[in-house]
Design a protein around this motif. Structure first.
Motif, PDB file in Angstrom:
ATOM      1  N   THR A 174      -4.515   0.190   7.718  1.00 46.71           N
ATOM      2  CA  THR A 174      -3.285   0.328   7.382  1.00 46.71           C
ATOM      3  C   THR A 174      -2.598   1.653   8.106  1.00 46.71           C
ATOM      4  O   THR A 174      -1.626   1.591   8.270  1.00 46.71           O
ATOM      5  CB  THR A 174      -3.387   1.005   5.791  1.00 46.71           C
ATOM      6  OG1 THR A 174      -4.054  -0.304   5.067  1.00 46.71           O
ATOM      7  CG2 THR A 174      -2.309   1.530   4.939  1.00 46.71           C
ATOM      8  N   HIS A 175      -3.648   2.581   8.223  1.00 42.96           N
ATOM      9  CA  HIS A 175      -3.030   3.721   9.126  1.00 42.96           C
ATOM     10  C   HIS A 175      -2.671   3.258  10.568  1.00 42.96           C
ATOM     11  O   HIS A 175      -1.614   3.760  11.152  1.00 42.96           O
ATOM     12  CB  HIS A 175      -3.920   4.871   9.175  1.00 42.96           C
ATOM     13  CG  HIS A 175      -4.059   5.368   7.866  1.00 42.96           C
ATOM     14  ND1 HIS A 175      -3.375   6.651   7.747  1.00 42.96           N
ATOM     15  CD2 HIS A 175      -4.643   5.201   6.650  1.00 42.96           C
ATOM     16  CE1 HIS A 175      -3.515   7.293   6.672  1.00 42.96           C
ATOM     17  NE2 HIS A 175      -4.230   6.444   5.974  1.00 42.96           N
TER      18      HIS A 175
ATOM     19  N   PHE B 116      -6.996   3.296  -2.735  1.00 46.04           N
ATOM     20  CA  PHE B 116      -5.637   2.797  -2.396  1.00 46.04           C
ATOM     21  C   PHE B 116      -4.647   2.636  -3.453  1.00 46.04           C
ATOM     22  O   PHE B 116      -5.222   2.131  -4.665  1.00 46.04           O
ATOM     23  CB  PHE B 116      -5.675   1.384  -1.501  1.00 46.04           C
ATOM     24  CG  PHE B 116      -6.730   1.625  -0.423  1.00 46.04           C
ATOM     25  CD1 PHE B 116      -6.383   1.492   0.815  1.00 46.04           C
ATOM     26  CD2 PHE B 116      -7.995   1.280  -0.642  1.00 46.04           C
ATOM     27  CE1 PHE B 116      -7.209   1.724   1.920  1.00 46.04           C
ATOM     28  CE2 PHE B 116      -9.007   1.274   0.063  1.00 46.04           C
ATOM     29  CZ  PHE B 116      -8.597   1.504   1.626  1.00 46.04           C
TER      30      PHE B 116
ATOM     31  N   ALA C  76      -8.190   1.069   5.172  1.00 42.18           N
ATOM     32  CA  ALA C  76      -7.660   2.080   5.275  1.00 42.18           C
ATOM     33  C   ALA C  76      -7.567   2.354   6.948  1.00 42.18           C
ATOM     34  O   ALA C  76      -6.340   2.821   7.281  1.00 42.18           O
ATOM     35  CB  ALA C  76      -8.692   3.384   4.902  1.00 42.18           C
TER      36      ALA C  76
ATOM     37  N   LEU D 148      -9.281   8.393   1.641  1.00 41.71           N
ATOM     38  CA  LEU D 148     -10.769   8.083   2.358  1.00 41.71           C
ATOM     39  C   LEU D 148     -11.704   9.180   2.601  1.00 41.71           C
ATOM     40  O   LEU D 148     -11.302  10.194   3.430  1.00 41.71           O
ATOM     41  CB  LEU D 148     -10.525   7.097   3.584  1.00 41.71           C
ATOM     42  CG  LEU D 148     -11.559   6.574   4.099  1.00 41.71           C
ATOM     43  CD1 LEU D 148     -12.355   5.716   3.283  1.00 41.71           C
ATOM     44  CD2 LEU D 148     -11.187   5.988   5.521  1.00 41.71           C
TER      45      LEU D 148
ATOM     46  N   ILE E 105       0.757  -1.243   0.094  1.00 38.12           N
ATOM     47  CA  ILE E 105      -0.025   0.148  -0.073  1.00 38.12           C
ATOM     48  C   ILE E 105       0.781   1.264  -0.178  1.00 38.12           C
ATOM     49  O   ILE E 105       1.528   1.630   0.988  1.00 38.12           O
ATOM     50  CB  ILE E 105      -1.090   0.017   1.132  1.00 38.12           C
ATOM     51  CG1 ILE E 105      -2.112  -1.371   1.036  1.00 38.12           C
ATOM     52  CG2 ILE E 105      -1.673   1.403   1.427  1.00 38.12           C
ATOM     53  CD1 ILE E 105      -3.075  -1.367   2.385  1.00 38.12           C
TER      54      ILE E 105
ATOM     55  N   ASN F 101      -6.386  12.614   6.500  1.00 36.50           N
ATOM     56  CA  ASN F 101      -5.467  11.899   6.869  1.00 36.50           C
ATOM     57  C   ASN F 101      -5.663  11.816   8.497  1.00 36.50           C
ATOM     58  O   ASN F 101      -4.619  11.264   9.161  1.00 36.50           O
ATOM     59  CB  ASN F 101      -3.971  11.788   6.372  1.00 36.50           C
ATOM     60  CG  ASN F 101      -4.064  11.891   4.992  1.00 36.50           C
ATOM     61  OD1 ASN F 101      -4.900  10.775   4.269  1.00 36.50           O
ATOM     62  ND2 ASN F 101      -3.329  12.670   4.186  1.00 36.50           N
TER      63      ASN F 101
ATOM     64  N   SER G  51      -0.331   4.607  -0.683  1.00 37.63           N
ATOM     65  CA  SER G  51      -1.058   5.464  -0.425  1.00 37.63           C
ATOM     66  C   SER G  51      -2.488   5.170  -0.054  1.00 37.63           C
ATOM     67  O   SER G  51      -3.309   4.183  -0.782  1.00 37.63           O
ATOM     68  CB  SER G  51      -0.852   6.943  -0.988  1.00 37.63           C
ATOM     69  OG  SER G  51      -1.678   6.780  -2.213  1.00 37.63           O
ATOM     70  N   THR G  52      -3.379   6.058   0.750  1.00 42.14           N
ATOM     71  CA  THR G  52      -4.796   5.790   0.819  1.00 42.14           C
ATOM     72  C   THR G  52      -5.436   7.242   0.599  1.00 42.14           C
ATOM     73  O   THR G  52      -4.694   8.321   0.657  1.00 42.14           O
ATOM     74  CB  THR G  52      -5.250   5.092   2.205  1.00 42.14           C
ATOM     75  OG1 THR G  52      -4.819   6.533   3.390  1.00 42.14           O
ATOM     76  CG2 THR G  52      -4.480   4.033   2.768  1.00 42.14           C
TER      77      THR G  52
ATOM     78  N   GLY H 261     -13.062   4.857  -0.628  1.00 40.94           N
ATOM     79  CA  GLY H 261     -11.711   4.618  -0.078  1.00 40.94           C
ATOM     80  C   GLY H 261     -11.107   4.266  -1.139  1.00 40.94           C
ATOM     81  O   GLY H 261     -11.404   3.098  -1.924  1.00 40.94           O
TER      82      GLY H 261
ATOM     83  N   CYS I  19      -5.857  10.132  -2.937  1.00 38.15           N
ATOM     84  CA  CYS I  19      -4.938   8.865  -2.814  1.00 38.15           C
ATOM     85  C   CYS I  19      -3.877   9.162  -3.484  1.00 38.15           C
ATOM     86  O   CYS I  19      -2.586   8.968  -3.235  1.00 38.15           O
ATOM     87  CB  CYS I  19      -5.731   7.787  -3.305  1.00 38.15           C
ATOM     88  SG  CYS I  19      -4.798   6.180  -3.279  1.00 38.15           S
TER      89      CYS I  19
ATOM     90  N   ALA J 130     -13.561  -1.210   2.710  1.00 34.65           N
ATOM     91  CA  ALA J 130     -12.480  -0.047   2.340  1.00 34.65           C
ATOM     92  C   ALA J 130     -12.158   0.755   3.543  1.00 34.65           C
ATOM     93  O   ALA J 130     -11.018   1.154   3.546  1.00 34.65           O
ATOM     94  CB  ALA J 130     -13.096   0.514   0.995  1.00 34.65           C
TER      95      ALA J 130
END
Lengths: 88, 330
Positions: free
Chosen positions: B286-287, B191, B283, B11, B6, B20, B8-9, B189, B67, B279
């Motif tokens: 991931t964060h 990615f 996210a 959302l 991954i 973010n 970047s995201t 969302g 993203c 989704a």
């Protein structure tokens, strides 16, 4: 209907039909070109304007050349509507 | 299957995630419907696109643009979108106008905006990406199937970076039809996934699998297939949505298959239930892996060790579509 009143009505109808939410009727110059310059409309907007004429004024324009002439500006649209009303 | 990293995201959700901010502390006030906190779209969409796009298109293009921005402007080689109901509100508008007008004099804009693949197409048009473009509509497994497509595409080695998204908007008409009403939600969302790690602190998707009405032990079988013993999981992210029948499915799995030391997290009280809520979960996780911790409002049960490296996302939609996603921190 007087042309001035018709122009104002058209402005409001165009704002609604084309989702021009950031504009007010006062922002629109009725003599300015509708396409490319002026309001910067495109071919999808042209379809919506043809529908507007049909829905609100009972006018069907089949000839593409005639459509281009009518849809030059709000003034040309108003002139055509008034002429159509007189003929009817 | 080859993992995907991954990059970047982006959302847009009922939380302030567009910026973010994954603290997930937006006050939802126990509302039955959670609507997305939308950014100012000027600057993200062309003025003509801005006025003509329906809300879901703005959500989708906005999240995709964010993203790409978060990836430093790196452009994808392909675009894949998962959506359950897609442009459902415009579809309703268009269908209603067909009925009211007797199929005459129909407006073009709701028609253009009414198909399922409009979001992926408009994202491609905005980014000027004219390669692989696909939309997956598989009810509650739409996003996870889009992810699976992405992993397979990267495995073929023709594409290096793929933009994949999950998107659904709230529909009052659809909501009224539901017999059991969870807290309803919506979100978009996106990615940017790559076949190579972006550097330190990378997060990779190492496995994705979807199931339709699976047997009780499907999670154990999946973990065995992945050669991932349950005790190695540091966190499990669950799609608990507040409906007793739906949540009982998760409870059975918690009691049977998930290790007692693992952190348990949930997210649908933060974003609501919708067909591509996975989704939001991806996210969020991931964060969390990037930050080393899940935000407090998402934690159901803290982990015993505090270690956060391997995370399992488990979601199901109406106990029909189940999905499992394995994430690993670098």
């Amino acid at each position: 209907m007087e042309k001035t009143a018709l122009v104002e009505q058209l402005k409001a109808q165009i704002i609604e039909a084309l989702l021009l939410e950031d504009l007010t009727p006062n922002d629109i110059d009725p003599a300015a070109p509708l396409f490319v310059e002026g309001l910067g409309l495109d071919s999808i907007d042209a379809l919506e304007l043809i529908l507007l004429l049909e829905k609100h004024y009972g006018i069907r324009v089949e000839d593409p050349k005639e459509r281009r002439e009518i849809l030059q500006s709000i003034n040309t649209m108003a002139d055509y509507i008034l002429k159509h009303e007189t003929e009817v | 299957m080859m993992p995907a990293y991954i990059i970047s995201t982006g959302l847009i959700s009922p939380q302030r995630t567009f910026e973010n901010d994954f603290s997930c502390d937006a006050d939802t006030g126990g509302a039955p419907i959670l609507t997305a906190v939308e950014p100012d779209y000027r600057g993200l969409l062309h003025p003509v696109q801005l006025r003509r796009s329906s809300r879901i298109l703005k959500l989708g293009i906005g999240a995709a643009q964010r993203c790409i921005h978060n990836a430093g402007g790196r452009q994808p080689d392909a675009i894949i979108v998962g959506t359950g109901l897609a442009c459902v509100n415009d579809l309703e508008t268009f269908m209603k106008s067909i009925e009211e007008s007797g199929e005459q004099g129909l407006s073009a804009i709701p028609f253009i905006n009414s198909s399922h693949n409009t979001v992926a197409a408009q994202v491609a048009r905005t980014l000027q990406i004219q390669t692989y473009n696909n939309t997956h509509c598989h009810r509650g497994a739409s996003f996870e199937n889009a992810l699976l497509d992405t992993l397979m595409l990267l495995q073929e080695e023709e594409y290096k970076h793929v933009l994949v998204g999950g998107i659904d908007e709230f529909s009052m008409h659809y909501y009224r039809l539901l017999e059991e009403k969870p807290v309803a939600g919506e979100g978009a969302g996106f990615f940017l996934l790559s076949d190579t790690p972006p550097g330190n602190n990378s997060v990779k998707i190492s496995a994705v699998k979807t199931f339709y009405r699976p047997p009780e032990d499907f999670i154990a079988r999946f973990l065995e297939e992945q050669q991932l013993p349950a005790h190695q999981l540091d966190a499990v992210v669950l799609g608990i949505n507040g409906l007793p029948a739906d949540d009982a499915v998760y409870r059975r799995q918690i009691d049977t298959f998930f290790p007692p030391h693992a952190l348990l997290a949930a997210y649908k009280h933060l974003c609501g239930e919708y067909r591509t809520a996975g989704a939001f979960a991806l996210a969020l996780a991931t964060h969390a892996l990037w930050a080393g911790a899940f935000p407090a409002p998402s934690v159901l049960r803290p982990g015993a060790s505090g270690k956060l490296q391997k995370v399992l996302l488990y979601n199901h939609y109406q106990n029909c579509n189940h999905s499992l996603v394995v994430l690993e921190g670098g």
